[in-house]
Write an enzyme that holds these catalytic residues in place. Structure first.
Site, PDB file in Angstrom:
ATOM      1  N   TYR A  55      59.046 -45.283  22.713  1.00  0.00           N
ATOM      2  CA  TYR A  55      57.580 -45.282  22.861  1.00  0.00           C
ATOM      3  C   TYR A  55      57.119 -44.929  24.277  1.00  0.00           C
ATOM      4  O   TYR A  55      56.005 -44.488  24.462  1.00  0.00           O
ATOM      5  CB  TYR A  55      57.008 -46.671  22.525  1.00  0.00           C
ATOM      6  CG  TYR A  55      57.317 -47.133  21.120  1.00  0.00           C
ATOM      7  CD1 TYR A  55      56.859 -46.419  20.020  1.00  0.00           C
ATOM      8  CD2 TYR A  55      58.066 -48.289  20.896  1.00  0.00           C
ATOM      9  CE1 TYR A  55      57.143 -46.843  18.732  1.00  0.00           C
ATOM     10  CE2 TYR A  55      58.353 -48.722  19.611  1.00  0.00           C
ATOM     11  CZ  TYR A  55      57.884 -47.993  18.533  1.00  0.00           C
ATOM     12  OH  TYR A  55      58.156 -48.410  17.265  1.00  0.00           O
TER      13      TYR A  55
ATOM     14  N   HIS B  39      76.494 -41.876  33.362  1.00  0.00           N
ATOM     15  CA  HIS B  39      76.672 -43.332  33.449  1.00  0.00           C
ATOM     16  C   HIS B  39      77.098 -43.881  32.091  1.00  0.00           C
ATOM     17  O   HIS B  39      76.259 -44.269  31.283  1.00  0.00           O
ATOM     18  CB  HIS B  39      75.334 -43.942  33.881  1.00  0.00           C
ATOM     19  CG  HIS B  39      75.437 -45.355  34.393  1.00  0.00           C
ATOM     20  ND1 HIS B  39      75.988 -45.654  35.617  1.00  0.00           N
ATOM     21  CD2 HIS B  39      75.033 -46.542  33.866  1.00  0.00           C
ATOM     22  CE1 HIS B  39      75.925 -46.964  35.818  1.00  0.00           C
ATOM     23  NE2 HIS B  39      75.349 -47.526  34.762  1.00  0.00           N
TER      24      HIS B  39
ATOM     25  N   ARG C 147      78.562 -51.043  41.095  1.00  0.00           N
ATOM     26  CA  ARG C 147      77.572 -51.714  40.268  1.00  0.00           C
ATOM     27  C   ARG C 147      76.580 -52.566  41.041  1.00  0.00           C
ATOM     28  O   ARG C 147      75.377 -52.421  40.880  1.00  0.00           O
ATOM     29  CB  ARG C 147      78.281 -52.610  39.238  1.00  0.00           C
ATOM     30  CG  ARG C 147      77.329 -53.112  38.165  1.00  0.00           C
ATOM     31  CD  ARG C 147      77.972 -54.111  37.229  1.00  0.00           C
ATOM     32  NE  ARG C 147      79.198 -53.634  36.626  1.00  0.00           N
ATOM     33  CZ  ARG C 147      80.005 -54.378  35.903  1.00  0.00           C
ATOM     34  NH1 ARG C 147      79.719 -55.649  35.718  1.00  0.00           N
ATOM     35  NH2 ARG C 147      81.106 -53.896  35.378  1.00  0.00           N
TER      36      ARG C 147
END
Length: 750
Positions: A129, A85, A39
Site C-alpha cells: 500500500y 540483502h 548488522r
C-alpha cells in the site's frame, strides 16, 4: 538404497573428529564478527548500517530521486532482498519505514507516501500500500557515487555490485543517530542538529587542534526528532562527548493553561524520544488508578497531528511544578537517552569514539571522496582531450583524411601512421558523423579543448594542495549548512536546554503518596504492620502466641517512620510501604538488614524539626537532630556507638532547657541541657555517675515550668525550680535520691 551408493570402507575414514570447544569458538566468533560489522554497528563515515545503505543504493538504482515520482515500497523491498540483502522482507521494510518516520529520524532519508506508522506505536501499512522515494538527505549521501567516489564490492551472489560506504556529504551518523545491539557490544547515538554539526566541522578544518569543550560550543547537545528539554549540566554533556559514553535526561515540554477563576490545566506538547504516546498515557492512568498520584485528577489525550496531553490537577491549589516533578519521577515523561558512540572506524574496527574523533573521521572521508572524484574527472578530461586532439588533426587535414578513408584498405592504420594518432583518436575520427564536418565545428572543438584544459589545470592544482582540498570540503559543508540552516523549518532546533527546577524533594515524595491516616504497630518480637485509621485503644490488637505490643502510634501514609534498635542503629521506612493490618504484619528483619542480636528499642514518626536525646543503659548520651537519623538504605544508620553488654536504652524528645535523669539506683540529677553535646553519631558523654546499675529514665523540661511526673495511680506531681534546688547539679554527678511521690517504676510516667 543401492549398495554402490555407500562410501568405500563404510565411510569411517571420511569422518574427522573436531574439538567441540574449538569448533564452537570459531563458529561463534564468525557469527559475532558478522553481527558487529554487517548488522548492528553503523559506519562512522556515512552513519549507515548495511541494510540502510542497501535500501538507499537500491532506490538510487531504481531512479527514485527526491524529484522523481513515488514507487511502491514492495518494489523497493523486492530489489533490496533480491539483489543486495538476502534477509527477511519484513525486517527490510521495517528499516525502510523507520527511515521515513519524522518522529524516528531527525532528517528523514526516505520520503514516504501512505501510512508509515505514528508516535502512538501503530505499525505502518503493508508494503503493497505504501510508496516511497528519496529525500534530499539521501541525495546528498549519494552525491558522487557514479564518479568513483567510493569502493564497490560484489553482492552476495556476485551478480551485482554494491557500495562499501556512501560518499556521505551529509553528516548522517550524528545528524540522524543510530542504535543497535551486536554481540558483546552495543551502540546508541542520539540525533543532532546539522547546522551545529557543520559549524563544528568547519571550526575543526580551521583549527584541527580544537578540543571537545570548544566543539560543544557549536554542538550543544542532541536535537531529538520529538523535541523535549535536556536538563543535564554543561559539564556532564562535555564529559559524555569527550569519552563517547554517557547519557542525557530528556523531559517533556509542558505549560499551564489558565481556565479562569484560578483553575488551570497542564498541557504536554512534546514527549521524550522513542516513548510511545499511547503507552505513556496508559502507564499514567495505571498510576492514577493505583492512587500513586494524589495530586492528579485526570489525564486526556487531545492529540491530532501534534502532541497534546492534558493533565487535570486535583484542585486549583496544587503546585504545577510539584505535580510535574512527581510525574517525571514515576512515568516516562522523563526519559534517559543513552550515548554510546560505538561505531565502525574506517568501516572495519569497532570502537567507542568521542565527538571530535567522529567529526575528524567524517572530514577525512569527505576529503578522500573529493580526491577520488577529482581524479575520476581528471581521467575523463584526459580521455576527452585526446579525442579532441584527434578531431583537430582531422579538421586541419580534412581532404587527406577523407582520401585515406575512401581509398585505403585499412584506413585506421594509415591514419595512425600518417598523422601520428593514437588508437583512440583514429577510432573517434572514423566514428565521426558527416554532419560534424561543418565549419562551426572546428571553433567549438577549440573552445571545448581550452575549457577542459583550464579545468584540468584547476583539478591538478587542487590535488597538489592540501589547503585547496580543505577549502573545497569546507565549501561543500557550507552548502549543506545553508540547505539545513536553523532558519529553515527542518533545520530549526527542536530540543531545548534547561535546568531542572529546584523543587522540594520532600514535597515531591508527598505528592506521590495518597495521604491517609494509619496506626503503626510493632510487636515485642519485631513484627510490624499499619492499620487503617487512627486507633486510640490498642488493647484489642491480636499478636502471635508469646508475642505482645511493643509500640503503637498514629501516622499518615506520607510520613517516614524511624525505628531505633538496641544496637544504636536507626532504620527508615515509609508509612505507605508498611504491610497492611490484616494478620500480624511482617517481621522487620526481612524489610531491613537488622542484626539478630538486636531488638527494636522504639519507633516514632520522623519530624525534621525535632531533636532527641539518645542514651545507653550505662548512662551515656548525646543530642542528635532527627534529620541526621534518617537512613536511605536497608542497612540503616549507626547513630549511637554501643558495645555489649551496653546497649541503647532511651530516645527522648528535646524540650525546654534542662534534663532530669533517674538511675536504677533511684537517684535523680537535674542539669542544664547545654551541657549535653549535639552530635550526628558517637558514644556520647556520661549523663549521671553510678556505682552499679544504669539509667532508668530521662525527661527534658523547661525549669521555669517545673518538673512533672505521673504516679501509677494517675496523680500528677510538679516540682518547681526552687523545690528542685537540691537535685540541680552538673552533668555526670551522682545526684540525690528521688523526691517524695516519685513512681516506684523509676519512670516519669508511672
Amino acid at each position: 538404497m543401492g549398495q554402490n551408493t555407500l562410501p568405500p570402507d563404510g565411510g569411517d575414514d571420511n569422518i574427522l573428529p573436531v574439538d567441540l570447544k574449538a569448533a564452537l569458538e570459531e563458529r561463534y566468533l564468525a557469527y559475532a564478527l558478522s553481527t558487529i560489522t554487517q548488522r548492528a554497528l553503523p559506519d562512522v563515515r556515512d552513519g549507515l548500517k548495511p541494510v540502510h545503505r542497501r535500501i538507499i543504493h537500491a532506490m538510487s538504482e531504481m531512479g527514485l530521486r527526491s524529484n522523481s515520482s513515488f514507487k511502491k515500497c514492495a518494489r523497493i523491498v523486492g530489489d533490496v532482498i533480491g539483489k543486495f540483502h538476502p534477509h527477511g522482507d519484513q525486517s527490510v521494510y521495517d528499516a525502510l519505514v523507520r527511515l521515513a518516520q519524522d518522529f524516528s529520524q531527525r532528517y528523514p532519508i526516505v520520503d514516504g507516501q501512505g501510512n508509515f506508522g505514528n508516535i502512538d506505536g501503530d505499525n505502518a501499512a503493508a508494503y503493497r500500500y505504501t510508496e516511497a522515494r528519496m529525500t534530499e538527505v539521501a541525495t546528498l549521501l549519494l552525491e558522487g557515487i557514479d564518479q568513483d567516489a567510493v569502493d564497490f564490492r560484489k553482492t552476495y551472489n556476485e551478480e551485482d555490485e554494491e557500495p562499501v560506504v556512501l560518499p556521505g556529504a551529509f553528516p548522517n551518523l550524528l545528524a540522524n543517530g543510530s542504535s543497535g545491539i551486536a554481540v558483546g557490544m552495543a551502540t546508541s547515538i542520539p540525533s543532532h542538529n546539522v547546522h551545529e554539526l557543520c559549524d563544528a566541522a568547519l571550526h575543526l578544518i580551521r583549527n584541527p587542534e580544537a578540543d571537545v569543550e570548544k566543539l560543544v560550543e557549536f554542538v550543544q547537545g542532541p536535537d531529538l526528532p520529538t523535541g523535549g528539554i535536556i536538563i543535564d549540566s554543561r559539564e556532564s554533556i562535555v564529559e559524555a562527548y569527550k569519552t563517547g559514553r554517557g547519557g542525557f535526561r530528556v523531559r517533556s515540554k509542558w505549560e499551564t493553561e489558565d481556565l479562569g477563576r484560578g483553575g488551570y490545566q497542564i498541557v504536554v506538547t512534546e514527549i521524550p524520544y522513542q516513548v510511545q504516546k499511547s503507552r505513556l498515557i496508559e502507564k499514567i492512568a495505571e498510576l492514577l488508578i493505583a492512587r500513586k498520584l494524589p495530586l492528579l485528577e485526570d489525564i486526556r489525550d487531545e492529540s491530532a497531528e501534534d502532541v497534546r496531553i492534558v493533565l487535570v490537577p486535583k484542585s486549583r491549589t496544587v503546585d504545577p511544578t510539584i505535580l510535574m516533578e512527581s510525574l517525571f519521577k514515576l512515568s516516562e515523561l522523563e526519559s534517559r537517552i543513552p550515548l554510546n558512540m560505538n561505531v565502525l572506524s574506517m568501516g572495519r574496527v569497532p570502537k567507542v569514539m568521542g565527538l571530535k574523533d567522529v567529526l575528524v573521521e567524517w572530514l577525512a572521508h569527505r576529503r578522500e571522496v573529493l580526491q577520488r572524484r577529482s581524479r575520476h574527472r581528471l581521467a575523463a578530461i584526459d580521455r576527452r582531450l585526446e579525442i579532441l586532439g584527434g578531431y583537430l588533426v582531422a579538421y586541419l587535414n580534412l581532404d587527406e583524411v577523407i582520401r585515406i578513408i575512401r581509398e585505403e584498405d585499412e584506413p585506421k592504420v594509415s591514419l595512425m601512421e600518417t598523422f601520428s594518432l593514437t588508437d583512440v583518436q583514429a577510432e573517434a575520427i572514423l566514428n565521426m558523423r558527416l554532419r560534424s564536418l561543418r565549419k562551426l565545428e572546428e571553433f567549438e572543438i577549440r573552445t571545448e579543448f581550452d575549457t577542459l584544459s583550464k579545468e584540468k589545470a584547476e583539478i591538478e592544482a587542487l590535488l597538489a594542495s592540501d589547503e585547496k582540498q580543505w577549502q573545497t570540503v569546507a565549501w561543500e559543508i557550507g552548502e549543506v549548512r545553508k540547505k539545513f540552516a536553523k532558519a529553515t523549518e527542518i533545520g530549526r532546533r527542536r530540543t531545548q536546554f534547561a535546568s531542572a527546577p529546584q523543587a522540594d524533594v520532600e514535597a515531591i515524595q508527598q505528592a506521590m503518596i495518597e495521604k491517609e491516616p494509619v496506626t503503626v504497630v510493632i510487636s515485642e518480637k519485631g513484627w510490624i504492620r499499619a492499620l487503617k485509621g487512627h486507633i486510640a485503644d490498642t488493647s484489642g490488637l491480636q499478636f502471635k502466641e508469646g508475642d505482645a505490643l511493643k509500640v503503637a502510634f498514629p501516622a499518615q501514609t506520607t510520613d517516614k517512620v524511624l525505628i531505633v534498635t538496641t544496637g544504636g542503629k536507626v532504620y527508615t521506612l515509609g508509612a505507605d510501604k508498611l504491610p497492611g493490618g490484616r494478620g500480624h504484619g511482617e517481621p522487620l528483619r526481612i524489610m531491613v538488614d537488622m542484626e539478630n542480636d538486636q531488638d527494636v528499642l522504639t519507633a516514632f514518626v520522623h519530624d525534621p524539626a525535632r531533636k532527641v536525646i539518645v542514651a545507653s543503659q550505662a548512662g551515656n548520651g548525646f543530642v542528635v537532630a532527627e534529620t541526621e537519623m534518617v537512613a536511605n538504605t536497608r542497612k540503616g544508620k549507626q547513630v549511637m556507638n554501643v558495645g555489649m553488654p551496653d546497649e541503647a536504652k532511651l530516645v527522648v524528645p528535646v524540650r525546654g532547657d534542662h534534663v532530669a535523669v533517674v538511675g536504677e539506683n533511684r537517684k535523680m540529677l537535674v542539669f542544664p541541657l547545654v551541657q549535653l553535646p549535639e552530635m550526628s553519631r558517637g558514644k556520647g558523654v556520661r549523663l549521671q555517675r553510678y556505682k552499679d546499675g544504669g539509667v532508668s529514665d530521662i525527661r527534658c523540661f523547661a525549669i521555669a515550668d517545673g518538673l512533672t511526673w505521673d504516679d501509677s495511680a494517675g496523680r500528677n506531681f510538679v516540682r518547681s525550680k526552687e523545690e528542685l534546688a537540691e537535685w540541680l547539679g552538673d552533668r555526670a554527678t551522682a545526684g540525690r535520691t528521688v523526691p517524695k511521690g516519685f513512681p516506684r517504676s523509676g519512670k516519669f510516667s508511672g
